[in-house]
Enzyme design. Structure first.
Site, short mmCIF file in Angstrom:
data_model
loop_
_atom_site.label_atom_id
_atom_site.label_comp_id
_atom_site.label_asym_id
_atom_site.label_seq_id
_atom_site.Cartn_x
_atom_site.Cartn_y
_atom_site.Cartn_z
N PHE A 113 0.83 -1.20 0.00
CA PHE A 113 0.00 0.00 0.00
C PHE A 113 0.88 1.27 0.00
CE2 PHE A 113 -2.31 3.31 2.48
CZ PHE A 113 -3.26 3.59 1.52
N GLN A 114 0.59 2.15 -0.91
CA GLN A 114 1.33 3.41 -1.07
C GLN A 114 2.82 3.18 -1.31
OE1 GLN A 114 0.14 6.21 2.08
NE2 GLN A 114 -1.50 6.91 0.72
N LYS A 163 9.81 3.09 6.43
CA LYS A 163 9.14 3.43 7.69
C LYS A 163 9.76 2.73 8.90
CE LYS A 163 4.65 3.79 9.89
NZ LYS A 163 3.19 3.62 9.77
N MET A 490 -0.28 31.96 -23.88
CA MET A 490 0.85 31.62 -24.73
C MET A 490 0.45 30.55 -25.74
SD MET A 490 3.84 32.60 -25.46
CE MET A 490 4.90 33.31 -24.22
#
Lengths: 584, 163
Positions: A113-114, A163, A490
């Site tokens: 996850f992530q 982590k 632009m």
């Protein structure tokens, strides 16, 4: 001996590094670090509303102060959201340290996850990156990251922190290294004296010289020495988009910006020159136009800290690798010594230089943007150029000006006369829309007593408009000058010029928000200006409200183009459109 | 022109991907690549071959040098050097073919390192063009599999690439 957890080490290392602000956004993989910040860190954290803005804010801070900007984001989407800002910093060589969370070590590679491979995804847009493997390495890696980001040719450095390494339980000895020594990284500290001597001979013998200086002069704090050198020789100076402010714009020897939307006199001087001193500039395609037609009679001296920038697109006759300030200093010393020993024979050839200035002044008088208005002042509409001129007057030319990307950026570069380095803050290399507002936040936090304006357009501002909320939370009273023409200006200009005015997806129709109400919704002040006679008063009012963020929504001529504009493909530097109907 | 660039690289995870990434990112080609640790376990020696004119090769070496993990590099083709590549081939070898292949292998100073009832496995070392010539002389029809190590190189004489 002090025992700290990985999270605490991060917090402490940032303190020890003297970091002033952390721009970030929390999430699962960095929660240990955020807890350590909460419990002990003295460095204030600015909670942005999107990670891209964290990188731009850190970038703006870095450009204005010269110190590395610091970003803290979580893994996965936090990391990928930061990518645009990292690429922006990389292209403009801005020192930045990005700390990203990563999933726990044992989950890396399992599509957790992530999880995203941050070191892999950021690899082409960083100066260097680290995936930390052991908690005890954190202090040394952070020290190295700051060292690499700020020395040599600066750039962003990513430190990816799994982590598990930052958990609060496991503690290790914390020692923040005093110095860094890397056998594989030794940036040049000075230029080669022999090369500098050759350069001086060429320079002093020049009849039509131009000093072409870029962002490297600002990054390398070489502005004062550059100014001294130019004045010593009475040679003209042009700055790139990234180099504006390196030489005082209001000085007689300044030719304005060069390149795609550069000044007539700057582009002509370059094209006709016999010697170019390129310093901290990289012959970008937005400067040179067609390489094979670039400055046909010029010998080129190229000074750069990065050997890879030299002879990359345009071959240098005399390459000098070194930091700009050290090289400029030695150049000055050698020039003065030569002139003392050889007198007037040493050069420069004053008669030739005098003729050169006569020619340049003629170009300036005929088509210079500052010698007379080159835009139509009779339309009754607010011209975007006039808004920048108004901003210049209201801030007495002394504001920090950030910009987004597009027509407004070019108008700001052309019409705000920057006399000091680090005042003009824009995304030159990557051309990142959405840069201006968060960058202005970073600048204003660093210099709370100075005026900070973000010149933007209704297209760019909507790319990071959520940061109005951050400005509200931390009371960041910047001034947003929105050149509102209802088009992606632009894009529209190119469609006008090359696609028979087929405005494919460049029109907002009636979809634009009421920016005044939007600003007010975030607790700021909004002012709408749609009459020229109200412009100066509104601008003054915006800067009079010192403690308020003011969103000045200015309705400008919807069909104005930026000129000059180099003719591409196949044009040389001096081939330019000067208006919708007139060309060189 | 073909160049052999030899690089001393910090022996760290991710270092190789930066080198390879640089080539794809800037549109350069790697024709062959090999890498292994040196006698100093903290260093890897990487050798790659690439094609390009002088300006391109100059840019390649400058950009390689810019990588933080690159400690030193040399373009071996700039001076006298020795180049070697190891090749192993599995070839069909039956009947009269067996003697013919053995002779050819001897001529190229190769060795038969494994023998089966119908196949030989041959090892040949040398410069890349010699290996090409060997393949040609054996003939496509007989070849079952080719493994090449990629080029390694070292300067002649007393010149060394070391810290």
């Amino acid at each position: 001996m002090e025992m700290l957890s990985g999270g605490q080490m991060v917090a402490r290392a940032l303190e020890d590094e003297g970091v002033e602000f952390i721009f970030g956004y929390p999430g699962g993989a960095v929660l240990h670090i955020y807890d350590a910040l909460f419990q002990s860190c003295k460095v204030p954290h600015i909670l942005v509303r999107h990670e891209q803005a964290a990188t731009h804010a850190a970038d703006g801070y870095a450009r204005a102060t010269g110190k590395p900007g610091v970003v803290l984001v979580t893994s996965g989407p936090g990391a990928t959201n930061a990518i645009t800002g990292i690429a922006t910093a990389y292209m403009d060589s801005i020192p930045m340290v990005v700390l990203s969370g990563q999933v726990p070590s044992h989950l890396i590679g399992s599509d957790a996850f992530q999880e995203t491979d941050m070191v892999g995804i950021s690899r082409p847009i960083v100066k260097h990156s680290y995936l930390v493997k052991r908690t005890e390495d954190i202090p040394a890696i952070i020290k190295e990251a700051f060292y690499l980001a700020a020395t040599g040719r600066p750039g962003p450095v990513v430190v990816d922190l799994p982590k598990d390494l930052t958990n609060p339980i496991d503690k290790y000895e914390y020692v923040y290294p005093e110095t860094v020594k890397m056998r594989s990284y030794t940036p040049a500290l000075r230029g080669h004296s022999g090369q500098i001597k050759k350069a001086i001979q060429l320079l002093l013998g020049a009849k039509r010289p131009v000093i072409y200086s870029g962002g490297g002069v600002i990054l390398g704090n070489g502005s004062e020495l550059l100014t001294e050198l130019a004045r010593e020789l009475n040679y003209p100076v042009t700055n790139t988009l990234m180099g504006l402010g390196a030489y005082p714009a209001t000085d007689r020897q300044f030719l304005g910006m060069l390149g795609m939307h550069g000044f007539y006199e700057a582009n002509h001087a370059m094209h006709n020159s016999d010697v170019i001193l390129a310093i901290g500039a990289r012959f970008d395609d937005r400067v040179t136009n067609t390489i094979s037609k670039f400055c046909p009679s010029a010998k080129i001296i190229h000074v750069d800290i990065d050997p890879a920038s030299i002879s990359k697109t345009v071959t240098a006759d005399i390459p000098i690798v070194g930091p700009v300030n050290a090289v400029l200093k030695e150049m000055l010393t050698q020039i003065r010594a030569t002139r003392t020993s050889q007198g007037a024979d040493a050069g420069p050839d004053e008669e030739a230089i005098g003729r050169w200035w006569t020619q340049i002044d003629a170009w300036r008088a005929s088509h210079g943007l500052w010698t007379a208005p080159r835009y139509d002042t009779e339309t009754g509409l607010i011209k975007p150029q006039q808004v920048i001129e108004s901003l210049y007057r209201a801030t007495k030319g002394d504001a920090y000006v950030t910009s987004d990307v597009g027509q407004h950026q070019m108008f700001a570069a052309q019409f705000y006369k920057f006399d000091k380095p680090r005042r003009w803050i824009n995304s030159g290399g990557l051309g990142t829309m959405g840069f201006g507002l968060p960058a202005a936040m970073g600048v204003k936090l660093a210099f709370p007593d100075d005026d900070v304006a973000c010149v933007t357009g209704e297209g760019s501002i909507q790319m990071n408009i959520q940061e109005l909320s951050t400005c509200s939370q931390y009371s960041v009273p910047i001034k947003i000058i929105n050149l509102n023409n209802g088009y992606l200006g632009m894009v529209k200009q190119w469609q006008d010029m090359n696609y028979s005015s087929r405005y494919s997806e460049s029109v907002y129709e009636d979809s634009l928000p009421d920016f005044v109400k939007l600003a007010e919704a975030y607790g700021h002040v909004g002012i709408k200006v749609d009459r020229l006679e109200d412009l100066d008063a509104a601008m003054d009012e915006a800067f009079r409200l010192k403690d308020k963020l003011v969103f000045l929504d200015v309705y400008v001529d919807r069909h104005e183009h930026v000129y000059p504009m180099q003719i591409a493909p196949d044009g040389s530097m001096r081939d330019m459109w000067l208006s919708k109907t007139e060309r060189t | 022109m073909r160049h052999i660039i030899s690089v001393l690289l910090e022996n760290e995870p991710g270092a190789l991907s930066r080198v390879v990434g640089l080539f794809s990112q800037r549109g350069y080609n790697i024709e062959s690549l090999n890498v292994a640790p040196t006698e100093d376990a903290t260093l890897s020696r990487l050798t790659l071959t690439t094609e390009g004119d002088d300006q391109k090769i100059e840019q390649i070496t400058k950009h390689l040098n810019r990588l933080i993990e690159v400690v030193k590099l040399v373009d071996l083709t700039e001076g006298a050097h020795i180049e070697r590549e190891l090749m192993m081939l599995k070839v069909r070898a039956t009947g009269a073919q067996r003697a013919e292949i053995k002779r050819c292998t001897d001529i190229f100073r190769g060795q038969i390192i494994d023998v089966g009832p119908n196949v030989y496995t041959i090892q040949v070392a040398g410069a890349a063009d010699k290996l090409d010539a060997f393949i040609e002389s054996i003939g496509d029809a007989a070849i079952l599999e080719v493994v090449r190590s990629g080029v390694s190189g070292i300067a002649r004489g007393e010149k060394v690439l070391t810290l």
